[in-house]
Design a protein around this motif. Sequence first.
Motif, PDB file in Angstrom:
ATOM      1  N   THR A 130      -5.650  -2.859   5.255  1.00 34.07           N
ATOM      2  CA  THR A 130      -5.013  -1.825   4.438  1.00 34.07           C
ATOM      3  C   THR A 130      -4.102  -0.945   5.286  1.00 34.07           C
ATOM      4  O   THR A 130      -2.998  -0.574   4.871  1.00 34.07           O
ATOM      5  CB  THR A 130      -6.080  -0.963   3.739  1.00 34.07           C
ATOM      6  OG1 THR A 130      -6.884  -1.805   2.903  1.00 34.07           O
ATOM      7  CG2 THR A 130      -5.446   0.113   2.879  1.00 34.07           C
ATOM      8  N   ALA A 165       2.034  -2.113   5.767  1.00 33.39           N
ATOM      9  CA  ALA A 165       3.475  -1.971   5.961  1.00 33.39           C
ATOM     10  C   ALA A 165       4.028  -2.954   6.994  1.00 33.39           C
ATOM     11  O   ALA A 165       5.237  -3.184   7.040  1.00 33.39           O
ATOM     12  CB  ALA A 165       3.801  -0.541   6.387  1.00 33.39           C
ATOM     13  N   ALA A 204      -2.518  -1.019  -3.596  1.00 37.39           N
ATOM     14  CA  ALA A 204      -1.753   0.228  -3.576  1.00 37.39           C
ATOM     15  C   ALA A 204      -0.992   0.375  -2.260  1.00 37.39           C
ATOM     16  O   ALA A 204       0.164   0.814  -2.251  1.00 37.39           O
ATOM     17  CB  ALA A 204      -2.686   1.420  -3.790  1.00 37.39           C
ATOM     18  N   ALA A 205      -1.641   0.003  -1.155  1.00 38.10           N
ATOM     19  CA  ALA A 205      -0.992   0.103   0.155  1.00 38.10           C
ATOM     20  C   ALA A 205       0.206  -0.829   0.247  1.00 38.10           C
ATOM     21  O   ALA A 205       1.255  -0.474   0.794  1.00 38.10           O
ATOM     22  CB  ALA A 205      -2.003  -0.217   1.258  1.00 38.10           C
ATOM     23  N   LYS A 258       1.982  -1.881  -2.304  1.00 37.61           N
ATOM     24  CA  LYS A 258       3.011  -1.345  -3.200  1.00 37.61           C
ATOM     25  C   LYS A 258       3.748  -0.189  -2.542  1.00 37.61           C
ATOM     26  O   LYS A 258       4.990  -0.092  -2.610  1.00 37.61           O
ATOM     27  CB  LYS A 258       2.364  -0.890  -4.514  1.00 37.61           C
ATOM     28  CG  LYS A 258       3.375  -0.399  -5.543  1.00 37.61           C
ATOM     29  CD  LYS A 258       2.685  -0.038  -6.854  1.00 37.61           C
ATOM     30  CE  LYS A 258       3.709   0.434  -7.889  1.00 37.61           C
ATOM     31  NZ  LYS A 258       3.045   0.781  -9.176  1.00 37.61           N
ATOM     32  N   THR A 259       2.998   0.690  -1.890  1.00 39.16           N
ATOM     33  CA  THR A 259       3.598   1.832  -1.198  1.00 39.16           C
ATOM     34  C   THR A 259       4.541   1.370  -0.097  1.00 39.16           C
ATOM     35  O   THR A 259       5.590   1.972   0.144  1.00 39.16           O
ATOM     36  CB  THR A 259       2.501   2.733  -0.605  1.00 39.16           C
ATOM     37  OG1 THR A 259       1.687   3.241  -1.661  1.00 39.16           O
ATOM     38  CG2 THR A 259       3.100   3.892   0.172  1.00 39.16           C
ATOM     39  N   ALA A 260       4.164   0.254   0.565  1.00 40.29           N
ATOM     40  CA  ALA A 260       4.989  -0.297   1.639  1.00 40.29           C
ATOM     41  C   ALA A 260       6.182  -1.082   1.116  1.00 40.29           C
ATOM     42  O   ALA A 260       7.012  -1.555   1.899  1.00 40.29           O
ATOM     43  CB  ALA A 260       4.125  -1.190   2.530  1.00 40.29           C
ATOM     44  N   GLY A 261       6.270  -1.230  -0.196  1.00 44.79           N
ATOM     45  CA  GLY A 261       7.365  -1.992  -0.792  1.00 44.79           C
ATOM     46  C   GLY A 261       7.201  -3.486  -0.620  1.00 44.79           C
ATOM     47  O   GLY A 261       8.173  -4.245  -0.718  1.00 44.79           O
TER      48      GLY A 261
END
Length: 294
Positions: A212, A216, A243-244, A246-249
């Motif tokens: 997690t 990125a 979620a991690a 998604k946050t990292a694109g």
Amino acid sequence: MEIKDTEWLSEPKNDSEAVSRRTVLTSALTAGFALAVQPVSAETIITDTAGLKAGMIKFKGADGVEVPAYYAVPAKVDPKKKPAVVLVVQEIFGVHEHIKDVCRRFAKQGYFAIAPELYVREGSVSDKPMNEIFPIVGKVPDAQVMTDLDAAVAYAASTGKADSSRVAITGFCWGGRIVWLYAAHNPKLKAGAAWYGRLVGQSNPLQPKSPTELAASIKAPILGLYGAKDRGIPLDSIEGMRAALKTAGNTKCEILVYPDSEHGFHADYRPSYNEKDAKDGFTKLLAWFKKNGA
């Protein structure tokens, strides 16, 4: 009793003989499984070596230590179209018969599969009960595992029977976590499939970051295969990884959760085996590898 990789039973004549032979072979192969995973289920899948070259080899790690590994590859390799490499990362129990069988399954699909013994410096777990395995595995540095996997790829390339520009990785349990880590380590990795690998955990000097936390840095497309009934990997940790990412694109990775499966659902030698989900997961894995160039 020791049974060699090339010693397999011929096709049974009827169902009764099939049951009898499976019982005999399962008994014979028990010696090839880690002590902590016994007794071995009579449903254990056994893949033969017909049309393959397979067996134990050794290669040198970055520190010069000889690392044992099991490999399997089609016996006939077209030099103009060499097989992609699949790194098969062991469960916490080491490279026992199930992991070897997975290598043969990949070789039957046209891959060069290799499963290195990643605890070789810290000690064997094959003859240890579960409570003695954890201290050994806890001493294995993530960085060492990464370089050993790199060395396994280099060995595959050195045989002249593998295309090291096309590398994929899969792993189970302990090895499932390693899949995510290797995807952050090797920018040239084509694809990976992580079977019920831990996604979070307490950091320490040897295992500094969880999957997690590395979301990125993951560049390769990874397929996560998890069970909703896994008591060791709660659903909130899976959602945390999603979620991690998604946050990292990161839109390349995908995590599938099988509602009726528990931890170890691919392990056909254990009571946790879920045949339907295991087969579905492996089918999706093969499609995932092909889709992503491995």
